[in-house]
Design a protein around this motif. Sequence first.
Motif, PDB file in Angstrom:
ATOM      1  N   THR A   1       0.821 -14.015   0.493  1.00 38.55           N
ATOM      2  CA  THR A   1       0.833 -14.664  -0.764  1.00 38.55           C
ATOM      3  C   THR A   1      -0.036 -13.894  -1.867  1.00 38.55           C
ATOM      4  O   THR A   1       0.398 -13.349  -2.691  1.00 38.55           O
ATOM      5  N   GLU A   2      -1.277 -14.055  -1.371  1.00 35.33           N
ATOM      6  CA  GLU A   2      -2.488 -13.487  -2.301  1.00 35.33           C
ATOM      7  C   GLU A   2      -1.955 -11.886  -2.447  1.00 35.33           C
ATOM      8  O   GLU A   2      -2.285 -11.309  -3.617  1.00 35.33           O
TER       9      GLU A   2
ATOM     10  N   ARG B   1      -0.635  -6.925  -5.730  1.00 32.19           N
ATOM     11  CA  ARG B   1       0.193  -5.931  -5.799  1.00 32.19           C
ATOM     12  C   ARG B   1       1.022  -6.074  -7.152  1.00 32.19           C
ATOM     13  O   ARG B   1       0.932  -4.940  -7.905  1.00 32.19           O
ATOM     14  N   LEU B   2       1.367  -7.048  -7.385  1.00 30.73           N
ATOM     15  CA  LEU B   2       2.247  -7.241  -8.534  1.00 30.73           C
ATOM     16  C   LEU B   2       1.397  -7.149  -9.860  1.00 30.73           C
ATOM     17  O   LEU B   2       1.833  -6.552 -10.895  1.00 30.73           O
ATOM     18  N   VAL B   3       0.146  -7.418  -9.687  1.00 27.54           N
ATOM     19  CA  VAL B   3      -0.819  -7.476 -10.838  1.00 27.54           C
ATOM     20  C   VAL B   3      -1.061  -6.021 -11.175  1.00 27.54           C
ATOM     21  O   VAL B   3      -1.195  -5.513 -12.371  1.00 27.54           O
ATOM     22  N   ALA B   4      -1.301  -5.521 -10.190  1.00 26.93           N
ATOM     23  CA  ALA B   4      -1.732  -4.074 -10.070  1.00 26.93           C
ATOM     24  C   ALA B   4      -0.311  -3.182 -10.736  1.00 26.93           C
ATOM     25  O   ALA B   4      -0.713  -1.982 -11.325  1.00 26.93           O
ATOM     26  N   GLU B   5       0.736  -3.613 -10.546  1.00 22.88           N
ATOM     27  CA  GLU B   5       1.803  -3.095 -11.156  1.00 22.88           C
ATOM     28  C   GLU B   5       2.148  -3.364 -12.682  1.00 22.88           C
ATOM     29  O   GLU B   5       3.085  -3.147 -13.344  1.00 22.88           O
TER      30      GLU B   5
ATOM     31  N   PHE C   1       3.830 -16.754  -8.268  1.00 23.76           N
ATOM     32  CA  PHE C   1       2.962 -17.415  -7.190  1.00 23.76           C
ATOM     33  C   PHE C   1       1.830 -16.678  -6.737  1.00 23.76           C
ATOM     34  O   PHE C   1       1.947 -15.293  -6.673  1.00 23.76           O
ATOM     35  N   PHE C   2       0.551 -17.309  -6.992  1.00 30.36           N
ATOM     36  CA  PHE C   2      -0.741 -16.484  -6.597  1.00 30.36           C
ATOM     37  C   PHE C   2      -1.341 -16.889  -5.250  1.00 30.36           C
ATOM     38  O   PHE C   2      -2.169 -16.174  -4.781  1.00 30.36           O
ATOM     39  N   HIS C   3      -1.151 -18.122  -4.923  1.00 21.21           N
ATOM     40  CA  HIS C   3      -1.609 -18.733  -3.655  1.00 21.21           C
ATOM     41  C   HIS C   3      -0.846 -19.559  -2.944  1.00 21.21           C
ATOM     42  O   HIS C   3       0.136 -20.250  -3.713  1.00 21.21           O
ATOM     43  N   ALA C   4      -1.076 -19.685  -1.742  1.00 21.68           N
ATOM     44  CA  ALA C   4      -0.308 -20.455  -0.672  1.00 21.68           C
ATOM     45  C   ALA C   4      -1.286 -21.059   0.096  1.00 21.68           C
ATOM     46  O   ALA C   4      -1.999 -20.683   0.782  1.00 21.68           O
ATOM     47  N   ASP C   5      -1.856 -22.401  -0.416  1.00 14.60           N
ATOM     48  CA  ASP C   5      -3.133 -22.884   0.088  1.00 14.60           C
ATOM     49  C   ASP C   5      -2.640 -24.074   1.075  1.00 14.60           C
ATOM     50  O   ASP C   5      -1.807 -24.938   0.916  1.00 14.60           O
ATOM     51  N   VAL C   6      -3.488 -23.756   2.346  1.00 17.18           N
ATOM     52  CA  VAL C   6      -3.240 -24.838   3.508  1.00 17.18           C
ATOM     53  C   VAL C   6      -4.164 -26.079   3.184  1.00 17.18           C
ATOM     54  O   VAL C   6      -5.246 -25.711   2.720  1.00 17.18           O
TER      55      VAL C   6
ATOM     56  N   LEU D   1       2.076 -24.113  -2.947  1.00 16.64           N
ATOM     57  CA  LEU D   1       2.513 -22.980  -3.590  1.00 16.64           C
ATOM     58  C   LEU D   1       1.951 -23.096  -5.139  1.00 16.64           C
ATOM     59  O   LEU D   1       2.188 -24.204  -5.673  1.00 16.64           O
ATOM     60  N   ARG D   2       0.938 -22.018  -5.521  1.00 15.88           N
ATOM     61  CA  ARG D   2       0.383 -22.396  -6.574  1.00 15.88           C
ATOM     62  C   ARG D   2       0.511 -20.956  -7.560  1.00 15.88           C
ATOM     63  O   ARG D   2       0.693 -19.787  -7.209  1.00 15.88           O
ATOM     64  N   SER D   3       0.709 -21.075  -8.906  1.00 16.23           N
ATOM     65  CA  SER D   3       0.738 -20.162  -9.888  1.00 16.23           C
ATOM     66  C   SER D   3      -0.907 -19.687 -10.158  1.00 16.23           C
ATOM     67  O   SER D   3      -1.815 -20.496  -9.688  1.00 16.23           O
ATOM     68  N   ARG D   4      -1.267 -19.096 -11.231  1.00 15.83           N
ATOM     69  CA  ARG D   4      -2.581 -18.778 -11.539  1.00 15.83           C
ATOM     70  C   ARG D   4      -3.215 -19.938 -11.950  1.00 15.83           C
ATOM     71  O   ARG D   4      -4.335 -20.221 -11.719  1.00 15.83           O
TER      72      ARG D   4
END
Length: 690
Positions: free
Chosen positions: A21-22, A27-31, A37-42, A61-64
Amino acid sequence: MAKARNIVDERTLAGWFSAPTEARAARLVAEEKDPVFFHADVEEHVQDPETGVTKRCDVTLRSRTRPLATVEMKRPEVAAADSPMLQEDSWSKAVGRGLPYFLTANFEEILVWETAKGNNQTTPLIRFVLAPQLGHSSHAPQRRAEISENWVKFLDQFSQYILELQNKEKGPRKLPPQVLELKEVIQEAAEEAAERIRSAVVNEEFRQKTLDAFRLQFGVETSLDPYGNKSRLLAESVQVAMIATFVVATRLMLYQALANSTRPDGASFDLDVLDITRSTADPQRVSSDLAGLYEHARRKTGDFETQFSLGELDEVVFVDASTSRKDVGLVWGKIIDVVKGADWEAPVTYVPGLYESLLDDEHRHVMGVHYTPDPVVELIAAYAVQDAADVVLDPASGAGTFATMCYERKRALGSTHDQSLAEVYAVELAQFAASLTGFNLTLADTSASSAYPRVFRTDFFQTYPGKLSGLELPDVGRVRYPKQVDAVVGNPPYIRFENRLPEEREEVFKFLQAHFMKTQIAYPNFTGKADIWAFFVAGAHMYLRPGGRLGFIVSWNLLASDYGDAVITFLARYFKIHALIDSRTERWFAAKQNTVIILAEKVSDPASKLSHQSNPNIPDDHCVRFVRLKRPIEELINKDVPRGKRAEDLVDQILETTHDTGDDLRWDIRLFEQKALLETESSADEFGDE
C-alpha cells in the motif's frame, strides 16, 4: 496420522498488505498523482486466553489525513469473505470509528461494503479475487507475491470507485474556476511590483510609509531594509507586493460585479468596460486609469465610497521606480482579463481561501490566520443566529467568513438587506483583513440600495459596548459599538497572549476589568500562557445579552491545558454549555493543532460574586454534550436548502440528544452534568484524554 498444516494467522496475512500500500502511494506521488490510500495499518488483535490463537485482527485503510475503511480478516479455512459473522464484526468497527466503508476478506477474496447500508447486505460494492481457490492459510506463503500484486490492483479499483463517487457528488462547479488562475496572475503582478518596491525603499520616506501601511495590514513588524540581508528584503518585498496587489484585485472584482449586476429597479449601472492602458510601462498610468474607473463607479452607483477609496497600498504597489518594466500594463491587463472572465458572485465562498494562500507561512502563523471552511461556519451560525432580527458580532473577523454567513443566515430567516447589514458587526485588527470583510459583505447583495457594512478596524480589546467607534459612514455618521448582541461568533486568533507587547497585554486587562469589576462577577484567570482566544471568550460575555449565544471555534487546548480548564470553568459558571464538538475525521483548517467548537448560551449574571459554586441561573441537571464527529460536517448538512439554513437540522439533532450515543454513524455523544465541570477532576479532562 495426517500431518498438521502450518497455519498462517490473520495478523501475519494482514501485515502483507501494509508495504504494498505504501509503495503504491509513493509511486503515485512520484508520478505527481494524489493517491486515495496511503497506509494499510495493522491494528489491534485479541488472543484467546486458553489457546493463544489470534481471534481478531484489523487493517485500517487510510488516506493521507484520515481513515477511510476498516478491514476484518479471517483465514480462508475459517470463514467465507461474505460471512454474516465477518460482516457484522467489520461493520460494528466501522460504525465505532465513523468510517464510510468496511471490508471483509479471507485472503482468497476481498469485499467492499458501504457502512451506511447496515450489517446484513447481500451485494457488496466491490468483490475482488486476491488468490483464486486459496482454500487454506498454509498455502498463502507460496502465493504471497500474487496476493500482494492483486492487493495493489484491488486498491486501484477501490480508489477509482471513490474518485468517481466524489466527482459525482461535487457536480458542476457554480463558483468561478478561475480562482487559481487569479492567484497566478496576482503573483506575476506582485513579482513585478516587488522589484520596484526594492528599488524605492532606498527613499526613507517611502520606506517608512510602506512599513506603516504593512503594519496596519498585518499587525506585525517588517524591515524592508535595502542595506540589510538581501534574501529577507526579497521575501518581504514580495509579501508586501502580494498583499497590495490582492487588495487592488478585490476592488476590480467589486467593479466587475457591479458592472454585471442591476439596480433594485432592474436597470443596469451602465459602468464603463473595466480596462487600462496595456501598452504602458508606467505604473502611475495604471494607477491613474484605475482611479478614474473607481470615481466613475462611485458616481454611477451613488454608493461604495469607502470600497473604492484609494489608500497607502495603492501607492506602494504602483510606486514609480527606475526598475519599472515595459510589461506593467500587460501584467495588470492579465488580472483584468481573469476578473472579467469570471462570475464573482458570493466571493466569501472563495476569497478567504485565496487570502490565506497569499500569506507566507511565517506571517500566517504569527497572525494566527486560518480560513474556516464554510460547513463549520454554517453550523456555528445556525446555532448562534436564531431570529431574523438578531444582532451579531464577530470580534476577529479575518476575511469575513463568519460575518457574511451570519448576514446570509439573517436573510434566510426573513431579514432585509439593509437590516442585516446594519445588524452584523465585525471587528478586525488588520486593515487588510478588515477590508476583505467589508468587501465580502458589500458583495453579499450587489443589487441592494446601500452598502455600508459595520466593520471596525481596531483591536477588539480597545472596544466597549455602546461606545463611539472611529468608524464613520455616509448618511450614518460615527457608528457606536453594539451595546448588547444576540450572538458572538468567530474563529479568534491562536497566538500566545505572552507574545503580545506589554502595552497590548495591559489593554486586555483593562478591557476585562472594565466589565468584570462593574458586574462584580469572578474575574477569569487564564494565566499568561493562554492563547489570546481565551480572552475573546471572556470578551464575548461582555457583549452578549442574557440568552445570547456564543459560537466559537478554538484550539484543542480548551480540553488539554491548564488555561483550557480555566476557560471551561468560566463557561460553566456563566453559560449553559450546549455542546463541545470536535472531529475524528477532519481538521477544520490548516493549523497544526486540532480544534473544538463551543456552542454556549449566556445566562443572567448571579446576584453576587461567585467563587466555586454553580450559577443558580443554570439548572442543576443541565448537561453538556461532548460530541465527536465521525463524518465531515459537509456530509452532515442539508445541501438542498439555501446557504444560511443548511445546518439547522444538524444543530437541532445534536442539541436534542438526551443520552449517550456510540453506535451512530454520524457521531459519538457523551453527556455530563455541567456542574461537574466545576469540580477539580472535570469530565472535560476525560473527553480530552480519549
